[in-house]
Design a protein around this motif. Structure first.
Motif, PDB file in Angstrom:
ATOM      1  N   ASP A   5      -3.668   5.656   8.101  1.00 14.21           N
ATOM      2  CA  ASP A   5      -2.799   6.823   7.945  1.00 14.21           C
ATOM      3  C   ASP A   5      -3.493   7.938   7.150  1.00 14.21           C
ATOM      4  OD1 ASP A   5      -0.794   5.745   9.431  1.00 14.21           O
ATOM      5  OD2 ASP A   5       0.434   5.115   7.733  1.00 14.21           O
ATOM      6  N   LEU A  13      -9.501  12.413  -1.475  1.00  4.56           N
ATOM      7  CA  LEU A  13      -8.384  13.353  -1.686  1.00  4.56           C
ATOM      8  C   LEU A  13      -8.922  14.740  -2.029  1.00  4.56           C
ATOM      9  CD1 LEU A  13      -5.748  11.226  -3.648  1.00  4.56           C
ATOM     10  CD2 LEU A  13      -5.694  11.897  -1.240  1.00  4.56           C
ATOM     11  N   TYR A  14     -10.036  14.767  -2.746  1.00  4.81           N
ATOM     12  CA  TYR A  14     -10.639  16.061  -3.069  1.00  4.81           C
ATOM     13  C   TYR A  14     -11.124  16.774  -1.807  1.00  4.81           C
ATOM     14  CZ  TYR A  14     -13.321  19.783  -5.071  1.00  4.81           C
ATOM     15  OH  TYR A  14     -13.786  21.038  -5.371  1.00  4.81           O
ATOM     16  N   GLN A  22       0.830  -1.201   0.000  1.00  2.00           N
ATOM     17  CA  GLN A  22       0.000   0.000   0.000  1.00  2.00           C
ATOM     18  C   GLN A  22       0.864   1.250   0.000  1.00  2.00           C
ATOM     19  OE1 GLN A  22      -2.752  -0.099   3.274  1.00  2.00           O
ATOM     20  NE2 GLN A  22      -3.145  -2.250   2.879  1.00  2.00           N
ATOM     21  N   VAL A  23       0.459   2.216  -0.772  1.00  2.00           N
ATOM     22  CA  VAL A  23       1.151   3.496  -0.735  1.00  2.00           C
ATOM     23  C   VAL A  23       0.794   4.211   0.564  1.00  2.00           C
ATOM     24  CG1 VAL A  23       1.289   5.763  -1.805  1.00  2.00           C
ATOM     25  CG2 VAL A  23       1.387   3.732  -3.212  1.00  2.00           C
ATOM     26  N   ILE A  24      -0.458   4.121   0.962  1.00  2.92           N
ATOM     27  CA  ILE A  24      -0.862   4.659   2.263  1.00  2.92           C
ATOM     28  C   ILE A  24      -2.003   3.795   2.799  1.00  2.92           C
ATOM     29  CG2 ILE A  24      -2.430   6.399   1.263  1.00  2.92           C
ATOM     30  CD1 ILE A  24      -1.577   8.233   3.667  1.00  2.92           C
ATOM     31  N   THR A  25      -1.968   3.546   4.090  1.00  2.00           N
ATOM     32  CA  THR A  25      -3.023   2.729   4.696  1.00  2.00           C
ATOM     33  C   THR A  25      -4.238   3.606   4.984  1.00  2.00           C
ATOM     34  OG1 THR A  25      -2.300   3.187   6.947  1.00  2.00           O
ATOM     35  CG2 THR A  25      -1.310   1.271   5.853  1.00  2.00           C
ATOM     36  N   PRO A  26      -5.420   2.997   5.062  1.00  2.00           N
ATOM     37  CA  PRO A  26      -6.611   3.769   5.430  1.00  2.00           C
ATOM     38  C   PRO A  26      -6.420   4.502   6.767  1.00  2.00           C
ATOM     39  CG  PRO A  26      -7.241   1.575   4.677  1.00  2.00           C
ATOM     40  CD  PRO A  26      -5.749   1.589   4.758  1.00  2.00           C
ATOM     41  N   ILE A  63     -11.011  -1.779   2.484  1.00  2.00           N
ATOM     42  CA  ILE A  63      -9.917  -1.340   1.621  1.00  2.00           C
ATOM     43  C   ILE A  63     -10.344  -1.370   0.148  1.00  2.00           C
ATOM     44  CG2 ILE A  63      -8.779  -3.609   1.428  1.00  2.00           C
ATOM     45  CD1 ILE A  63      -6.362  -1.185   2.199  1.00  2.00           C
ATOM     46  N   GLU A  64     -11.239  -2.295  -0.205  1.00  2.00           N
ATOM     47  CA  GLU A  64     -11.709  -2.372  -1.590  1.00  2.00           C
ATOM     48  C   GLU A  64     -12.532  -1.145  -1.972  1.00  2.00           C
ATOM     49  OE1 GLU A  64     -11.935  -4.919   0.539  1.00  2.00           O
ATOM     50  OE2 GLU A  64     -10.482  -6.312  -0.367  1.00  2.00           O
ATOM     51  N   PHE A  83     -12.104   1.911  -1.564  1.00  2.00           N
ATOM     52  CA  PHE A  83     -11.366   3.088  -2.037  1.00  2.00           C
ATOM     53  C   PHE A  83     -11.224   3.137  -3.559  1.00  2.00           C
ATOM     54  CE2 PHE A  83     -10.205   2.867   2.410  1.00  2.00           C
ATOM     55  CZ  PHE A  83     -10.206   4.202   2.784  1.00  2.00           C
ATOM     56  N   ASN A  84     -11.217   1.967  -4.165  1.00  2.00           N
ATOM     57  CA  ASN A  84     -11.068   1.935  -5.626  1.00  2.00           C
ATOM     58  C   ASN A  84     -12.389   1.866  -6.378  1.00  2.00           C
ATOM     59  OD1 ASN A  84      -8.154   1.979  -5.973  1.00  2.00           O
ATOM     60  ND2 ASN A  84      -8.209   0.056  -4.838  1.00  2.00           N
ATOM     61  N   ILE A 103     -11.272   7.010  -3.535  1.00  2.00           N
ATOM     62  CA  ILE A 103     -10.016   7.633  -3.095  1.00  2.00           C
ATOM     63  C   ILE A 103      -9.875   9.045  -3.667  1.00  2.00           C
ATOM     64  CG2 ILE A 103      -8.694   6.411  -4.916  1.00  2.00           C
ATOM     65  CD1 ILE A 103      -7.294   7.609  -1.522  1.00  2.00           C
ATOM     66  N   GLN A 104     -10.303   9.227  -4.906  1.00  2.00           N
ATOM     67  CA  GLN A 104     -10.214  10.564  -5.521  1.00  2.00           C
ATOM     68  C   GLN A 104     -11.165  11.530  -4.819  1.00  2.00           C
ATOM     69  OE1 GLN A 104      -7.909  11.170  -7.584  1.00  2.00           O
ATOM     70  NE2 GLN A 104      -7.395   9.197  -8.493  1.00  2.00           N
TER      71      GLN A 104
END
Lengths: 159, 159
Positions: free
Chosen positions: A13, A129-130, A7-11, A107-108, A110-111, A125-126
């Motif tokens: 974090d 981040l927004y 993972q680039v980042i965990t939920p 975790i699923e 997010f995509n 996830i987008q």
């Protein structure tokens, strides 16, 4: 373990990152003089209270929509807040609500694609981040308002 | 496939996210009148050119440090830029440099700790999120500068 390391980042974090930003925004609300919070603006932009109306209408309701998969239009609260203390209370309620809703995200999720507010059809996830970027952006405006009012804002990296 | 699905965000999408933000910041540089880019400020804050000096000193050099694992102190370029066109050129050079360096990051790198600029000892993902947040923050200031100058900035969500 491999899955976690990939993972680039965990939920966890990402939540900490978001709530850290929200904590800094809360400090800015506290720092504004009562009157200026509702009235001060530059260049015809919204006063900070109205920017916070937007942030409150996005964070909790947006995440609630994502978790429940219920598409609701974007709406700012019809309740008219007239004191900073009311905003701080709403802010804290949203903080707790976000923490609670976050637990329900797998975790699923997010995509997966979600049509946020019936307008923004993007991966979750987008959308999240927004939420964060939009808050940082408007808080950047609030930093200028504070400086223009002669008030020293907190360091950006203090969360 | 399981490993990929378990990621909150992929390195490719994070790069796209970052470069999208950088593209919007570039448009703001373009929009500033030449003189105001170097001189206009509010409340004693830095003019936008100096904020861009900071962004240029962070993005490329910071990522280079991460990729090479070489700890270098934070330094703004000693080269004094006096035209917006020079800033745009440096910006584009950094864009290419970031794309190139990004290729060298493995997925494991994001969770490793790096002492950025010899000052910020955090996981690489936190350092990169900081690059993005700091840019959004300062660009938020630049939005206020533009509005105060009577110039309509681009929509925040246009990347």
């Amino acid at each position: 373990m491999k899955t976690l390391a990939a993972q680039v980042i965990t939920p966890e974090d990402l939540l900490k990152h978001w709530q850290g930003h929200r904590n800094l925004t809360r400090r800015l609300i506290e720092l504004f003089p009562e009157k200026d919070f509702f009235e001060f603006s530059i260049g015809g932009m919204r006063p900070f209270s109205q920017l916070v109306d937007e942030l409150l209408a996005i964070a909790g309701p947006g995440l609630k929509g994502i978790v429940s998969r219920e598409v609701q239009p974007y709406t700012e609260s019809p309740e008219k807040l007239i004191f900073k203390a009311q905003y701080l209370q709403k802010w804290d309620e949203a903080t707790a609500q976000i923490n609670e809703l976050w637990e329900k995200l797998s975790i699923e999720d997010f995509n997966e694609t979600f049509n946020l507010f019936g307008q923004y059809e993007f991966p979750v996830i987008q959308n999240i981040l927004y939420f964060i970027d939009n808050e940082v952006h408007h808080r950047g405006q609030a930093y200028v308002y504070l400086r223009a009012l002669g008030i020293e804002p907190p360091f950006f990296w203090e969360r």
